[in-house]
Motif scaffolding. Structure first.
Motif, PDB file in Angstrom:
ATOM      1  N   HIS A 137       0.815  -1.232   0.000  1.00  0.00           N
ATOM      2  CA  HIS A 137       0.000   0.000   0.000  1.00  0.00           C
ATOM      3  C   HIS A 137       0.841   1.272   0.000  1.00  0.00           C
ATOM      4  O   HIS A 137       0.458   2.266  -0.591  1.00  0.00           O
ATOM      5  N   TYR A 138       1.957   1.232   0.757  1.00  0.00           N
ATOM      6  CA  TYR A 138       2.638   2.512   1.039  1.00  0.00           C
ATOM      7  C   TYR A 138       4.129   2.518   0.707  1.00  0.00           C
ATOM      8  O   TYR A 138       4.843   3.435   1.122  1.00  0.00           O
ATOM      9  N   GLY A 139       4.613   1.522  -0.013  1.00  0.00           N
ATOM     10  CA  GLY A 139       6.051   1.474  -0.319  1.00  0.00           C
ATOM     11  C   GLY A 139       6.845   1.375   0.981  1.00  0.00           C
ATOM     12  O   GLY A 139       6.434   0.677   1.912  1.00  0.00           O
ATOM     13  N   ILE A 140       7.951   2.128   1.060  1.00  0.00           N
ATOM     14  CA  ILE A 140       8.778   1.995   2.271  1.00  0.00           C
ATOM     15  C   ILE A 140       8.481   3.118   3.290  1.00  0.00           C
ATOM     16  O   ILE A 140       9.280   3.384   4.172  1.00  0.00           O
ATOM     17  N   GLU A 198       8.685  15.420   4.483  1.00  0.00           N
ATOM     18  CA  GLU A 198      10.059  15.834   4.183  1.00  0.00           C
ATOM     19  C   GLU A 198      11.046  14.652   4.212  1.00  0.00           C
ATOM     20  O   GLU A 198      12.012  14.636   3.464  1.00  0.00           O
ATOM     21  N   VAL A 199      10.767  13.660   5.087  1.00  0.00           N
ATOM     22  CA  VAL A 199      11.701  12.513   5.118  1.00  0.00           C
ATOM     23  C   VAL A 199      11.260  11.405   4.148  1.00  0.00           C
ATOM     24  O   VAL A 199      11.748  10.280   4.216  1.00  0.00           O
ATOM     25  N   GLY A 200      10.293  11.717   3.287  1.00  0.00           N
ATOM     26  CA  GLY A 200       9.976  10.775   2.207  1.00  0.00           C
ATOM     27  C   GLY A 200       8.793   9.870   2.466  1.00  0.00           C
ATOM     28  O   GLY A 200       8.540   8.938   1.695  1.00  0.00           O
ATOM     29  N   VAL A 201       8.042  10.128   3.554  1.00  0.00           N
ATOM     30  CA  VAL A 201       6.823   9.349   3.793  1.00  0.00           C
ATOM     31  C   VAL A 201       5.767   9.851   2.800  1.00  0.00           C
ATOM     32  O   VAL A 201       5.683  11.055   2.536  1.00  0.00           O
ATOM     33  N   THR A 202       4.962   8.945   2.246  1.00  0.00           N
ATOM     34  CA  THR A 202       4.018   9.386   1.202  1.00  0.00           C
ATOM     35  C   THR A 202       2.776  10.045   1.812  1.00  0.00           C
ATOM     36  O   THR A 202       2.409   9.772   2.958  1.00  0.00           O
ATOM     37  N   GLN A 203       2.116  10.877   0.997  1.00  0.00           N
ATOM     38  CA  GLN A 203       0.885  11.555   1.435  1.00  0.00           C
ATOM     39  C   GLN A 203      -0.177  10.509   1.802  1.00  0.00           C
ATOM     40  O   GLN A 203      -0.920  10.675   2.763  1.00  0.00           O
TER      41      GLN A 203
END
Ligand SMILES: Cc1cc2nc3c(=O)[nH]c(=O)nc-3n(C[C@H](O)[C@H](O)[C@H](O)COP(=O)(O)OP(=O)(O)OC[C@H]3O[C@@H](n4cnc5c(N)ncnc54)[C@H](O)[C@@H]3O)c2cc1C
Length: 494
Positions: A137-140, A198-203
């Motif tokens: 669902h959310y990648g890493i 900012e640290v790359g977590v997805t919306q």
């Protein structure tokens, strides 16, 4: 008798000059306002530092335990509020050990996130499948989140070292800066969503998972500041525990241990006087026998002073102590003993409903924030969680009281509903600046820490800080207050 020669006198004089000034006598009496975890813990720590001869009066307007109070359903007690404690809560761990209390046996249960129409994420019994689903669902994003939370927690844990060496902080800004530099201060001013993106977590991960955790903990959105958010996410990620018999036993236990006098009265204000050139605080209160007042050398306030939470007055202080901007978040806890309406969640057969805990996304018209099937505070070896088709005790968190229709939506039928309306937590998105810890010379405000983050361990950390600060200020030990570069200092100290 001939006077001693100067050669003999000089070393004695040097020794006298080198000796520390005679230690100041401890305060005669200290008042603590509130007997929740903050009040009980600070009473305990103050006694540890000042010694048993200090008179400790703890004023409590309602019940010892405050927000850790339990309620009774069917002759069993349940935590309706502060329920779970993070594994790394070292002060709470210590209290439990000192008081001879036990960890409650954990009863496994699965969680899911509900959007109002369907589950967006479901936990299964298989660890690897859970990981796969998260990745699918959310990648890493979940790994990025974990690394971010771990970094914050690693820095936060420095506080235990500082406190073990006797260091204290006179403001929340100083405390945060010494733990994590300016980055920690910034984390009180920008939202958790912004920091995570900012640290790359997805919306999508923020909208589904982070929002759900913050709705279930603080009852607020992803606009909560990053520091408060990190503490809440740490609680949701790591393993948690609770105290057998109820978390409130820590409060009653600490007060008993310190032999503090618990006075059943509501404090209405504090006025400043002076005696022999030192500050003296008059605590005004009203109890069942009317109004009264008493004088103290030191006062610690452990209840929020923001206007929506108290009408406390401070008199004779210059500059006046008046300004506590900000607001508290109203929230409602409904403890329902009944049969879950699993059809509402897409499970027409209640036997097949697998979840003990339901979190929700930030969906308009969704009328509850979270609900969980709760276990009593005493768990025997034979205890098992109720099957989904059986009547169970559910705790539902919502913004507004649930009306009959909403209760009928969540429950096929119920035996009882107990509703508590709260001003639970600060409204974090409205926070402009952090309140002070020191209100006057020996007058301290412990609850100010809630504006950084609110949990049992945060309160315990603040209680230790206030006790150390009070002690260091009383003895003018300024080297133990607001010191810079503490990581280096504690490494080189014996
Ligand atoms: C619904 C809910 C769920 C929570 N879940 C968790 C959780 O899972 N994990 C976690 O770590 N934390 C949780 N918390 C937070 C945790 O419960 C609090 O951070 C902690 O209990 C606060 O303790 P305190 O002593 O600072 O405040 P309180 O417990 O509020 O104590 C203040 C005391 O002061 C008394 N008082 C107020 N005004 C006066 C006055 N004028 N005179 C005398 N006495 C006064 C009050 O009656 C109260 O007993 C939760 C809180 C709520 C409400």
């Amino acid at each position: 008798m001939a006077p001693p020669p100067a050669a003999l006198l000089l070393p004695a004089l040097a020794a006298l000059l080198a000796a520390p000034a005679a230690a100041r006598a401890p305060p005669r009496s200290i008042a603590v306002v509130g007997a929740g975890l903050g009040g009980s813990a600070v009473a305990y720590f103050l006694q540890q530092h000042f010694g048993p001869q200090v008179q400790l009066d703890v004023y409590e307007a309602a019940a010892v335990g405050g927000r850790l109070a339990t309620l009774t359903v069917n002759k069993q007690q349940y935590e309706s509020r502060g329920a779970s404690i993070h594994a790394l809560s070292l002060h709470m761990q210590d209290f439990v050990k000192i008081l001879g209390l036990k960890h409650r046996r954990e009863v496994a249960g699965k969680s899911a996130i509900f959007s109002g129409e369907h589950f967006v994420l479901e936990e299964t019994d298989w660890y690897l499948l859970n990981l796969f689903r998260l990745w699918w669902h959310y990648g890493i994003s979940f790994l990025r989140l974990q690394m971010w939370v771990e970094e914050v927690m690693e820095k936060f844990m420095r506080i235990y070292k500082y406190q073990a060496h006797g260091y204290a902080f006179s403001s929340l800004e100083e405390l945060l800066r010494s733990l994590g530099g300016d980055a920690f201060i910034n984390m009180t001013q920008r939202s958790v969503a912004e920091s995570l993106l900012e640290v790359g977590v997805t919306q999508r991960f923020v909208d589904d998972v982070i929002a759900a955790v913050l709705r279930s903990s603080y009852g607020q959105s992803v606009l909560v500041p990053a520091f408060a958010g990190a503490m809440s996410l740490a609680g949701a990620q790591g393993s948690t525990w609770a105290v057998e018999g109820g978390n409130k036993l820590v409060c009653s236990g600490l007060l008993k241990l310190t032999k503090a006098k618990v006075i059943a009265a509501r404090v209405t204000g504090v006025s400043l006087h002076s005696s022999e050139g030192r500050a003296l605080y008059q605590v005004h209160y009203e109890g069942s026998e009317g109004q009264g007042s008493a004088f103290y050398d030191m006062v610690v306030v452990t209840t929020p002073l923001h206007p929506s939470r108290s009408n406390f007055t401070f008199k004779n202080f210059e500059p006046p102590i008046t300004d506590f901007p900000g607001a508290f978040q109203p929230s409602v806890t409904s403890v329902v003993h009944g049969y879950l309406n699993s059809s509402y969640f897409g499970f027409p057969d209640p036997k097949l409903f697998p979840f003990a805990s339901i979190l929700t996304t930030d969906t308009p018209d969704l009328f509850f924030n979270a609900m969980d099937n709760i276990c009593p505070v005493n768990i025997s070896a034979a205890f098992r969680r109720k099957q989904p088709q059986e009547a169970a005790v559910w705790r539902v968190l919502s913004q507004q009281p649930l009306d009959k229709q909403q209760l009928k939506t969540l429950f096929r039928s119920y035996y009882s509903v107990q509703v508590t309306e709260w001003q639970t937590y600060p409204r974090y998105d409205a926070a402009k600046s952090l309140p002070p810890i020191v209100l006057h010379e020996n007058l301290f405000y412990l609850s100010s820490v809630e504006w950084v983050a609110s949990s049992m361990e945060m309160i315990a950390v603040a209680a230790k800080n206030v006790a150390l600060l009070a002690y260091n200020r009383w003895h003018q030990d300024l080297e133990k207050i607001d010191q810079k570069d503490l990581m280096h200092k504690v490494k080189t100290e014996l």
